[in-house]
Design a protein around this motif. Structure first.
Motif, PDB file in Angstrom:
ATOM      1  N   ASP A 113      64.345  72.130  77.048  1.00 49.42           N
ATOM      2  CA  ASP A 113      63.368  71.275  76.497  1.00 49.42           C
ATOM      3  C   ASP A 113      63.666  69.850  76.501  1.00 49.42           C
ATOM      4  O   ASP A 113      62.924  69.436  76.812  1.00 49.42           O
ATOM      5  CB  ASP A 113      63.231  71.833  74.817  1.00 49.42           C
ATOM      6  CG  ASP A 113      62.567  73.193  74.874  1.00 49.42           C
ATOM      7  OD1 ASP A 113      61.938  73.719  75.615  1.00 49.42           O
ATOM      8  OD2 ASP A 113      63.226  73.805  73.902  1.00 49.42           O
ATOM      9  N   ILE A 114      64.915  69.693  76.443  1.00 47.82           N
ATOM     10  CA  ILE A 114      65.345  68.356  76.406  1.00 47.82           C
ATOM     11  C   ILE A 114      65.191  67.598  77.817  1.00 47.82           C
ATOM     12  O   ILE A 114      64.717  66.432  77.936  1.00 47.82           O
ATOM     13  CB  ILE A 114      66.932  67.946  76.011  1.00 47.82           C
ATOM     14  CG1 ILE A 114      67.085  68.416  74.489  1.00 47.82           C
ATOM     15  CG2 ILE A 114      67.374  66.563  76.487  1.00 47.82           C
ATOM     16  CD1 ILE A 114      68.601  68.687  74.211  1.00 47.82           C
ATOM     17  N   ALA A 115      65.517  68.405  78.873  1.00 49.45           N
ATOM     18  CA  ALA A 115      65.521  67.739  80.173  1.00 49.45           C
ATOM     19  C   ALA A 115      63.918  67.652  80.604  1.00 49.45           C
ATOM     20  O   ALA A 115      63.509  66.425  81.143  1.00 49.45           O
ATOM     21  CB  ALA A 115      65.954  68.822  81.230  1.00 49.45           C
ATOM     22  N   TYR A 116      63.022  68.538  79.891  1.00 51.44           N
ATOM     23  CA  TYR A 116      61.575  68.433  80.280  1.00 51.44           C
ATOM     24  C   TYR A 116      61.140  67.153  79.396  1.00 51.44           C
ATOM     25  O   TYR A 116      60.382  66.318  80.191  1.00 51.44           O
ATOM     26  CB  TYR A 116      60.806  69.592  79.855  1.00 51.44           C
ATOM     27  CG  TYR A 116      59.519  69.554  79.845  1.00 51.44           C
ATOM     28  CD1 TYR A 116      58.618  69.560  80.875  1.00 51.44           C
ATOM     29  CD2 TYR A 116      58.549  69.041  78.762  1.00 51.44           C
ATOM     30  CE1 TYR A 116      57.317  69.474  81.009  1.00 51.44           C
ATOM     31  CE2 TYR A 116      57.239  69.190  78.757  1.00 51.44           C
ATOM     32  CZ  TYR A 116      56.640  69.105  80.060  1.00 51.44           C
ATOM     33  OH  TYR A 116      55.227  68.998  80.073  1.00 51.44           O
ATOM     34  N   THR A 117      61.400  66.958  78.217  1.00 53.09           N
ATOM     35  CA  THR A 117      61.005  65.798  77.547  1.00 53.09           C
ATOM     36  C   THR A 117      61.512  64.423  77.975  1.00 53.09           C
ATOM     37  O   THR A 117      60.535  63.491  77.986  1.00 53.09           O
ATOM     38  CB  THR A 117      61.412  65.803  75.872  1.00 53.09           C
ATOM     39  OG1 THR A 117      60.980  67.134  75.474  1.00 53.09           O
ATOM     40  CG2 THR A 117      60.802  64.685  75.127  1.00 53.09           C
TER      41      THR A 117
END
Length: 265
Positions: free
Chosen positions: A234-238
């Motif tokens: 999720d973090i990498a996507y955001t």
């Protein structure tokens, strides 16, 4: 002294399925006289992230785009050990001094000396660095991938502020961010971030929306309830979305509201 060298893993960096953002183990050396064994890692030319952030001359050369890419590299490295290894690996010592920068300023995770395999383990032997330790680990010895997520959130705050994870009095950087940045209306987040961020970034091409998005990610990572922290996926996507602010940035302020926050996975 006779040294025996054996190169045995990860011979070709960049091969299919190979992690790009972990410091590569090249082999080991054995002192045949004493029996001492030494691990040999790849040479990472530009040293550790903390040296770049705390040295004012270097910090000015580390613009926002470079800092954002370092955050993404670190996220990809943690995603690999959390989701693409079996059993899962918890690094347990994520901090800016364990993030190394290569010749092209790509970040690599180093120092797996405290790493633990498995998930939801409990230990009574608490180790770590002040300012980065997740509260559930400190209180109960709970070892999960979410303790790495917490420490990652602290590194994000270091990238934004240019400050150490704990000051000379021992106050953690995340506590200062809670008081001065996280609290308040979301529509005023960019203004609070601008007043708190690293002075070395002043005057550089630095989209307010991109920086505010990273701070929102850090806030999610630092949630006191580990189950409500996001995954590294999720973090990498955001953060990749935050990077896209550069493509559209016109020099004007870009607002960030509650929808910019990421949910737990």
């Amino acid at each position: 002294m006779v040294l025996i060298f054996a190169a045995f893993v990860n011979r070709v960096l960049g091969a299919a399925g190979e992690p790009q953002n972990l410091v590569k183990l090249e082999g080991f050396c054995i002192n045949s006289a004493t029996g001492d064994c030494f691990l040999v890692y790849e040479y990472v030319e530009n040293g550790s992230l903390d040296l770049w952030l705390l040295d004012r001359d270097r910090a000015r050369r580390l613009d926002w785009r470079a800092r954002l890419h370092i955050a993404l590299d670190l996220a990809h490295g943690l995603q690999y050990i959390h989701e693409h290894t079996w059993p899962r690996v918890v690094h347990k010592d994520i901090k800016s001094s364990n993030v190394l920068l290569d010749a092209r300023m790509h970040a690599k995770i180093a120092n797996f000396g405290l790493a633990k395999t498995g998930h939801n383990a409990v230990t009574t032997h608490i180790v770590g660095t002040q300012g980065y330790i997740a509260p559930e680990y400190l209180a109960d010895g709970l070892v999960t991938t979410k303790m790495d997520v917490f420490a990652y959130g602290v590194v994000l705050l270091e990238l934004v502020s240019g400050r150490e994870a704990a000051d000379e009095t021992g106050e953690p950087l995340w506590a200062d961010a809670e008081d001065r940045v996280f609290r308040g209306r979301d529509e005023r987040l960019e203004a609070r971030v601008a007043a708190w961020m690293d002075p070395a970034l002043a005057g550089q091409t630095c989209p307010p929306g991109s920086v505010a998005s990273v701070v929102s990610v850090a806030r999610a990572c630092l949630h006191k309830d580990p189950s409500k922290r996001p995954s590294m996926l999720d973090i990498a996507y955001t953060l990749s979305k935050a990077d896209e602010h550069f493509a559209d940035y016109s020099g004007e302020s870009v607002s960030v509201d509650g929808s910019g926050e990421i949910a737990a996975r």
